[in-house]
Design a protein around this motif. Structure first.
Motif, PDB file in Angstrom:
ATOM      1  N   CYS A  11      42.061  40.975  44.099  1.00 13.52           N
ATOM      2  CA  CYS A  11      41.838  40.866  42.796  1.00 13.52           C
ATOM      3  C   CYS A  11      43.043  42.514  41.911  1.00 13.52           C
ATOM      4  CB  CYS A  11      40.006  41.323  43.145  1.00 13.52           C
ATOM      5  SG  CYS A  11      39.541  42.104  41.806  1.00 13.52           S
ATOM      6  N   LEU A  13      40.918  44.515  40.153  1.00 13.45           N
ATOM      7  CA  LEU A  13      39.730  45.245  40.059  1.00 13.45           C
ATOM      8  C   LEU A  13      39.519  46.210  41.483  1.00 13.45           C
ATOM      9  CD1 LEU A  13      37.613  45.867  38.121  1.00 13.45           C
ATOM     10  CD2 LEU A  13      35.880  44.743  38.419  1.00 13.45           C
ATOM     11  N   CYS A  14      39.679  45.422  42.228  1.00 10.07           N
ATOM     12  CA  CYS A  14      38.919  46.217  43.961  1.00 10.07           C
ATOM     13  C   CYS A  14      40.089  46.238  44.536  1.00 10.07           C
ATOM     14  CB  CYS A  14      37.664  45.842  44.502  1.00 10.07           C
ATOM     15  SG  CYS A  14      37.887  44.697  45.131  1.00 10.07           S
ATOM     16  N   CYS A  38      36.338  37.418  43.668  1.00  8.77           N
ATOM     17  CA  CYS A  38      37.009  38.265  44.760  1.00  8.77           C
ATOM     18  C   CYS A  38      35.419  39.007  45.315  1.00  8.77           C
ATOM     19  CB  CYS A  38      36.850  39.538  44.129  1.00  8.77           C
ATOM     20  SG  CYS A  38      37.583  41.007  44.975  1.00  8.77           S
ATOM     21  N   CYS A  41      34.381  42.694  45.253  1.00  3.87           N
ATOM     22  CA  CYS A  41      33.168  43.109  44.014  1.00  3.87           C
ATOM     23  C   CYS A  41      32.599  41.714  43.500  1.00  3.87           C
ATOM     24  CB  CYS A  41      34.539  43.207  42.661  1.00  3.87           C
ATOM     25  SG  CYS A  41      35.019  42.761  42.391  1.00  3.87           S
TER      26      CYS A  41
HETATM   27 ZN   LIG Z   1      37.348  42.289  43.396  1.00  3.32          ZN
END
Ligand SMILES: [Zn+2]
Length: 319
Positions: A11, A13-14, A38, A41
Protein backbone atom coordinates in the motif's frame (compact mmCIF):
# COMPACT_ATOMS: atom_id res chain seq x y z
CA UNK A 1 -1.48 -8.37 -13.84
CA UNK A 2 -0.11 -11.79 -12.85
CA UNK A 3 -1.52 -13.17 -9.60
CA UNK A 4 1.96 -13.57 -8.05
CA UNK A 5 2.82 -9.91 -8.79
CA UNK A 6 0.51 -8.94 -5.89
CA UNK A 7 3.22 -10.31 -3.53
CA UNK A 8 5.59 -7.54 -4.67
CA UNK A 9 3.10 -4.75 -4.02
CA UNK A 10 2.46 -2.73 -0.90
CA UNK A 11 0.00 0.00 0.00
CA UNK A 12 1.42 3.43 -0.85
CA UNK A 13 -0.88 5.11 1.67
CA UNK A 14 -0.04 3.29 4.94
CA UNK A 15 2.99 1.39 3.49
CA UNK A 16 1.79 -1.96 4.79
CA UNK A 17 3.01 -5.00 2.90
CA UNK A 18 0.57 -7.57 1.61
CA UNK A 19 -2.59 -6.70 -0.26
CA UNK A 20 -5.61 -8.99 -0.36
CA UNK A 21 -7.39 -9.79 -3.58
CA UNK A 22 -11.03 -9.19 -2.65
CA UNK A 23 -12.68 -9.36 -6.01
CA UNK A 24 -11.21 -10.43 -9.28
CA UNK A 25 -11.74 -11.58 -12.80
CA UNK A 26 -8.89 -13.99 -13.48
CA UNK A 27 -7.95 -15.40 -16.86
CA UNK A 28 -4.88 -17.65 -17.33
CA UNK A 29 -3.45 -16.54 -13.97
CA UNK A 30 -3.91 -12.84 -14.81
CA UNK A 31 -6.10 -10.39 -12.92
CA UNK A 32 -7.82 -8.36 -15.62
CA UNK A 33 -10.34 -6.44 -13.52
CA UNK A 34 -10.78 -6.49 -9.78
CA UNK A 35 -9.94 -4.95 -6.46
CA UNK A 36 -7.12 -5.24 -3.96
CA UNK A 37 -7.52 -4.24 -0.33
CA UNK A 38 -4.95 -3.06 2.15
CA UNK A 39 -5.40 -4.81 5.49
CA UNK A 40 -3.69 -1.87 7.19
CA UNK A 41 -5.79 1.13 6.19
CA UNK A 42 -8.69 -0.66 4.50
CA UNK A 43 -8.16 1.21 1.27
CA UNK A 44 -9.33 -0.38 -1.98
CA UNK A 45 -7.12 -0.37 -5.06
CA UNK A 46 -8.86 -0.86 -8.38
CA UNK A 47 -7.35 -3.09 -11.05
CA UNK A 48 -8.60 -2.18 -14.50
CA UNK A 49 -7.30 -3.55 -17.80
CA UNK A 50 -4.79 -5.53 -15.72
CA UNK A 51 -3.26 -2.37 -14.23
CA UNK A 52 -3.49 -1.60 -10.48
CA UNK A 53 -4.29 2.05 -9.81
CA UNK A 54 -2.39 3.59 -6.91
CA UNK A 55 -3.28 7.19 -7.64
CA UNK A 56 -4.74 8.90 -4.60
CA UNK A 57 -4.33 12.29 -2.93
CA UNK A 58 -2.23 13.47 -5.85
CA UNK A 59 -1.02 17.07 -5.85
CA UNK A 60 -2.80 19.42 -8.26
CA UNK A 61 0.15 19.56 -10.71
CA UNK A 62 0.09 15.76 -11.14
CA UNK A 63 -3.66 15.79 -11.72
CA UNK A 64 -3.26 18.52 -14.34
CA UNK A 65 -0.54 16.51 -16.07
CA UNK A 66 -2.76 13.42 -16.21
CA UNK A 67 -5.61 15.48 -17.62
CA UNK A 68 -3.44 17.22 -20.19
CA UNK A 69 -1.96 13.92 -21.40
CA UNK A 70 -5.18 12.70 -22.89
CA UNK A 71 -4.56 13.18 -26.57
CA UNK A 72 -2.25 16.20 -26.32
CA UNK A 73 0.83 16.03 -28.53
CA UNK A 74 4.03 17.14 -26.84
CA UNK A 75 7.73 16.53 -26.60
CA UNK A 76 8.91 14.12 -29.32
CA UNK A 77 5.30 13.37 -30.14
CA UNK A 78 3.92 14.44 -33.50
CA UNK A 79 1.38 17.25 -33.25
CA UNK A 80 -1.02 15.69 -35.73
CA UNK A 81 -3.22 13.29 -33.71
CA UNK A 82 -3.80 11.12 -36.80
CA UNK A 83 -0.22 9.88 -36.61
CA UNK A 84 -0.93 8.17 -33.27
CA UNK A 85 -1.34 4.56 -34.24
CA UNK A 86 0.21 1.15 -33.58
CA UNK A 87 2.94 1.47 -36.21
CA UNK A 88 4.00 4.84 -34.75
CA UNK A 89 4.15 3.23 -31.32
CA UNK A 90 6.18 0.29 -32.60
CA UNK A 91 8.66 2.69 -34.25
CA UNK A 92 9.56 4.35 -30.91
CA UNK A 93 12.06 5.57 -29.85
CA UNK A 94 13.05 6.28 -33.45
CA UNK A 95 10.62 9.02 -34.40
CA UNK A 96 10.31 9.25 -38.17
CA UNK A 97 8.44 12.56 -38.07
CA UNK A 98 11.11 15.26 -38.22
CA UNK A 99 8.47 17.88 -37.41
CA UNK A 100 7.89 16.42 -33.95
CA UNK A 101 8.70 18.81 -31.11
CA UNK A 102 12.32 18.94 -29.97
CA UNK A 103 13.41 16.12 -32.28
CA UNK A 104 17.12 16.97 -31.77
CA UNK A 105 16.83 16.71 -28.01
CA UNK A 106 15.09 13.39 -28.44
CA UNK A 107 17.79 12.04 -30.78
CA UNK A 108 20.40 12.91 -28.15
CA UNK A 109 18.52 10.79 -25.64
CA UNK A 110 18.23 7.81 -28.00
CA UNK A 111 21.99 7.40 -28.43
CA UNK A 112 22.40 7.38 -24.65
CA UNK A 113 19.53 4.90 -24.30
CA UNK A 114 21.39 2.57 -26.69
CA UNK A 115 24.48 3.03 -24.52
CA UNK A 116 22.55 1.99 -21.38
CA UNK A 117 21.20 -1.08 -23.17
CA UNK A 118 24.79 -2.04 -24.00
CA UNK A 119 26.00 -1.35 -20.45
CA UNK A 120 23.35 -3.16 -18.45
CA UNK A 121 23.83 -6.87 -18.01
CA UNK A 122 21.35 -9.38 -19.44
CA UNK A 123 18.38 -9.46 -17.08
CA UNK A 124 18.21 -13.21 -16.40
CA UNK A 125 14.82 -12.87 -14.71
CA UNK A 126 15.91 -9.98 -12.47
CA UNK A 127 13.24 -7.43 -11.61
CA UNK A 128 13.52 -4.02 -13.26
CA UNK A 129 11.35 -0.96 -12.59
CA UNK A 130 11.00 1.60 -15.41
CA UNK A 131 10.02 4.91 -13.81
CA UNK A 132 7.94 7.38 -15.83
CA UNK A 133 7.61 4.74 -18.54
CA UNK A 134 4.98 6.65 -20.55
CA UNK A 135 4.07 4.43 -23.54
CA UNK A 136 6.50 1.79 -22.15
CA UNK A 137 8.66 1.77 -25.30
CA UNK A 138 11.78 1.66 -23.08
CA UNK A 139 10.29 -1.10 -20.89
CA UNK A 140 9.79 -3.12 -24.06
CA UNK A 141 13.53 -3.05 -24.91
CA UNK A 142 14.54 -3.78 -21.31
CA UNK A 143 12.15 -6.76 -21.22
CA UNK A 144 13.88 -8.05 -24.35
CA UNK A 145 17.14 -8.06 -22.34
CA UNK A 146 15.55 -10.67 -20.09
CA UNK A 147 14.41 -8.50 -17.17
CA UNK A 148 11.07 -9.07 -15.45
CA UNK A 149 9.92 -5.51 -15.99
CA UNK A 150 7.48 -3.24 -14.23
CA UNK A 151 6.46 0.01 -15.94
CA UNK A 152 5.33 2.86 -13.68
CA UNK A 153 3.57 6.04 -14.75
CA UNK A 154 0.65 8.27 -13.77
CA UNK A 155 -0.83 8.31 -17.29
CA UNK A 156 -2.79 5.36 -18.61
CA UNK A 157 -4.27 6.28 -22.01
CA UNK A 158 -3.19 4.40 -25.15
CA UNK A 159 -0.43 6.15 -27.16
CA UNK A 160 0.49 8.30 -24.13
CA UNK A 161 0.47 5.96 -21.17
CA UNK A 162 0.58 2.42 -19.85
CA UNK A 163 -2.20 0.95 -21.98
CA UNK A 164 0.18 1.23 -24.96
CA UNK A 165 1.91 -1.84 -23.50
CA UNK A 166 -0.88 -4.05 -24.91
CA UNK A 167 0.32 -3.21 -28.44
CA UNK A 168 3.86 -4.31 -27.57
CA UNK A 169 2.62 -7.49 -25.84
CA UNK A 170 0.73 -8.52 -28.93
CA UNK A 171 3.48 -7.60 -31.37
CA UNK A 172 6.41 -9.10 -29.41
CA UNK A 173 4.52 -11.90 -27.68
CA UNK A 174 5.96 -10.62 -24.40
CA UNK A 175 4.68 -9.41 -21.05
CA UNK A 176 5.55 -7.01 -18.26
CA UNK A 177 3.62 -5.50 -15.38
CA UNK A 178 2.29 -1.93 -15.33
CA UNK A 179 1.39 0.15 -12.28
CA UNK A 180 -0.33 3.48 -12.17
CA UNK A 181 1.42 5.40 -9.39
CA UNK A 182 3.54 8.51 -8.77
CA UNK A 183 7.32 8.15 -8.72
CA UNK A 184 7.45 9.88 -5.32
CA UNK A 185 5.31 7.18 -3.69
CA UNK A 186 5.95 3.78 -5.26
CA UNK A 187 3.69 0.86 -4.21
CA UNK A 188 6.49 -1.75 -4.15
CA UNK A 189 8.06 -3.53 -1.19
CA UNK A 190 11.36 -2.52 0.38
CA UNK A 191 14.48 -4.20 -1.10
CA UNK A 192 12.46 -5.86 -3.85
CA UNK A 193 13.94 -4.49 -7.11
CA UNK A 194 17.21 -5.50 -8.85
CA UNK A 195 17.42 -2.59 -11.26
CA UNK A 196 15.74 0.76 -11.89
CA UNK A 197 15.67 2.63 -15.19
CA UNK A 198 14.32 6.07 -16.04
CA UNK A 199 14.59 8.18 -19.17
CA UNK A 200 13.49 11.78 -19.37
CA UNK A 201 11.10 11.52 -16.45
CA UNK A 202 12.69 12.82 -13.25
CA UNK A 203 12.29 16.45 -14.33
CA UNK A 204 8.53 15.83 -14.11
CA UNK A 205 8.82 15.41 -10.36
CA UNK A 206 8.57 18.41 -8.08
CA UNK A 207 10.44 16.59 -5.32
CA UNK A 208 13.68 14.87 -6.40
CA UNK A 209 14.44 14.05 -2.76
CA UNK A 210 11.33 11.87 -2.46
CA UNK A 211 12.10 10.05 -5.74
CA UNK A 212 15.64 9.11 -4.69
CA UNK A 213 14.42 8.14 -1.22
CA UNK A 214 11.99 5.74 -2.92
CA UNK A 215 14.81 4.31 -5.07
CA UNK A 216 16.87 3.73 -1.94
CA UNK A 217 13.93 1.97 -0.29
CA UNK A 218 12.92 -0.38 -3.14
CA UNK A 219 16.36 -1.32 -4.53
CA UNK A 220 18.09 -4.40 -3.18
CA UNK A 221 21.49 -3.68 -1.59
CA UNK A 222 24.29 -3.55 -4.20
CA UNK A 223 21.83 -2.82 -7.01
CA UNK A 224 21.64 0.28 -9.15
CA UNK A 225 19.46 2.69 -11.10
CA UNK A 226 20.23 3.97 -14.61
CA UNK A 227 18.90 7.52 -14.89
CA UNK A 228 18.86 9.60 -18.09
CA UNK A 229 17.73 13.23 -18.14
CA UNK A 230 19.18 16.75 -18.39
CA UNK A 231 20.81 19.16 -15.98
CA UNK A 232 20.34 22.89 -16.24
CA UNK A 233 23.41 25.13 -16.06
CA UNK A 234 23.45 28.49 -14.28
CA UNK A 235 23.93 30.42 -17.56
CA UNK A 236 20.69 29.08 -18.99
CA UNK A 237 18.77 28.53 -15.79
CA UNK A 238 16.51 31.56 -16.04
CA UNK A 239 15.56 30.84 -19.65
CA UNK A 240 14.92 27.15 -18.98
CA UNK A 241 12.93 27.95 -15.86
CA UNK A 242 10.73 30.31 -17.85
CA UNK A 243 10.21 27.61 -20.50
CA UNK A 244 9.26 25.08 -17.79
CA UNK A 245 6.86 27.58 -16.22
CA UNK A 246 5.29 28.21 -19.62
CA UNK A 247 4.93 24.47 -20.17
CA UNK A 248 3.24 24.09 -16.77
CA UNK A 249 0.93 27.02 -17.45
CA UNK A 250 0.02 26.37 -21.09
CA UNK A 251 0.23 22.60 -21.38
CA UNK A 252 -0.22 21.62 -17.72
CA UNK A 253 2.97 19.57 -17.99
CA UNK A 254 4.72 19.25 -14.70
CA UNK A 255 8.11 20.34 -16.08
CA UNK A 256 10.96 21.44 -13.83
CA UNK A 257 14.65 22.18 -14.25
CA UNK A 258 17.29 20.81 -11.90
CA UNK A 259 21.01 21.50 -11.73
CA UNK A 260 23.71 18.88 -11.31
CA UNK A 261 24.11 20.13 -7.73
CA UNK A 262 20.42 19.53 -6.98
CA UNK A 263 20.61 15.97 -8.33
CA UNK A 264 23.81 15.30 -6.37
CA UNK A 265 22.29 16.65 -3.16
CA UNK A 266 19.11 14.55 -3.48
CA UNK A 267 21.14 11.40 -4.27
CA UNK A 268 23.54 11.92 -1.33
CA UNK A 269 20.66 12.70 1.06
CA UNK A 270 19.03 9.37 0.12
CA UNK A 271 22.31 7.64 1.01
CA UNK A 272 22.91 6.51 -2.58
CA UNK A 273 26.19 6.67 -4.53
CA UNK A 274 26.40 8.54 -7.82
CA UNK A 275 28.57 7.49 -10.78
CA UNK A 276 28.41 9.89 -13.73
CA UNK A 277 28.86 8.05 -17.03
CA UNK A 278 29.92 9.99 -20.12
CA UNK A 279 26.86 10.14 -22.41
CA UNK A 280 27.61 8.77 -25.89
CA UNK A 281 26.35 11.93 -27.56
CA UNK A 282 28.85 14.02 -25.60
CA UNK A 283 31.73 11.73 -26.63
CA UNK A 284 30.56 11.84 -30.26
CA UNK A 285 30.40 15.62 -30.33
CA UNK A 286 33.77 16.48 -28.88
CA UNK A 287 35.61 14.75 -31.74
CA UNK A 288 39.34 14.07 -31.21
CA UNK A 289 39.15 15.61 -27.71
CA UNK A 290 37.52 12.35 -26.63
CA UNK A 291 40.97 10.74 -26.62
CA UNK A 292 42.16 13.14 -23.89
CA UNK A 293 42.79 11.59 -20.45
CA UNK A 294 39.57 10.50 -18.80
CA UNK A 295 39.97 12.90 -15.89
CA UNK A 296 40.15 15.88 -18.34
CA UNK A 297 37.02 14.69 -20.18
CA UNK A 298 35.22 14.29 -16.90
CA UNK A 299 36.22 17.80 -15.72
CA UNK A 300 35.08 19.29 -19.06
CA UNK A 301 31.76 17.47 -18.82
CA UNK A 302 31.16 18.67 -15.23
CA UNK A 303 32.07 22.25 -16.25
CA UNK A 304 29.60 22.16 -19.17
CA UNK A 305 26.94 20.60 -16.97
CA UNK A 306 27.32 23.31 -14.31
CA UNK A 307 27.46 26.24 -16.73
CA UNK A 308 25.29 25.29 -19.72
CA UNK A 309 23.50 22.14 -18.60
CA UNK A 310 23.97 18.74 -20.25
CA UNK A 311 22.11 15.53 -20.96
CA UNK A 312 23.25 13.03 -18.37
CA UNK A 313 23.56 9.32 -17.74
CA UNK A 314 23.78 8.54 -14.02
CA UNK A 315 24.36 5.19 -12.42
CA UNK A 316 23.01 5.48 -8.88
CA UNK A 317 23.92 2.62 -6.54
CA UNK A 318 22.57 1.43 -3.21
CA UNK A 319 25.60 0.22 -1.25
ZN1 LIG B 1 -2.85 0.88 3.44
Amino acid sequence: MKLHFVDLLQCNLCHRQGLEIIQDMVSDGNILQGELRCAGCGRTINVRDGIPEFLHDLPEDNLSEIKSSEGVATYCYPRDPDTYNDSWLLSLPRVANEKADNIEGWKRKISTFDQVLRDCQPGGGKTLLDIGASTTWSTRFLARKGYDCIALDIVKGKYRGLLSSKVFFEHDNTYYECILAPMENIPLRNNSIDCVFSINSLHHSNDLGKVFFELQRILKPGCCAYILDDTVGFLRRKKKQQAAERSRRENQHNDHVYSLREYKRAIAKADLSLHIEMPQRYLDRIGPVRYAPKSCLYSLYILLSITLGMPFYFRVTKD
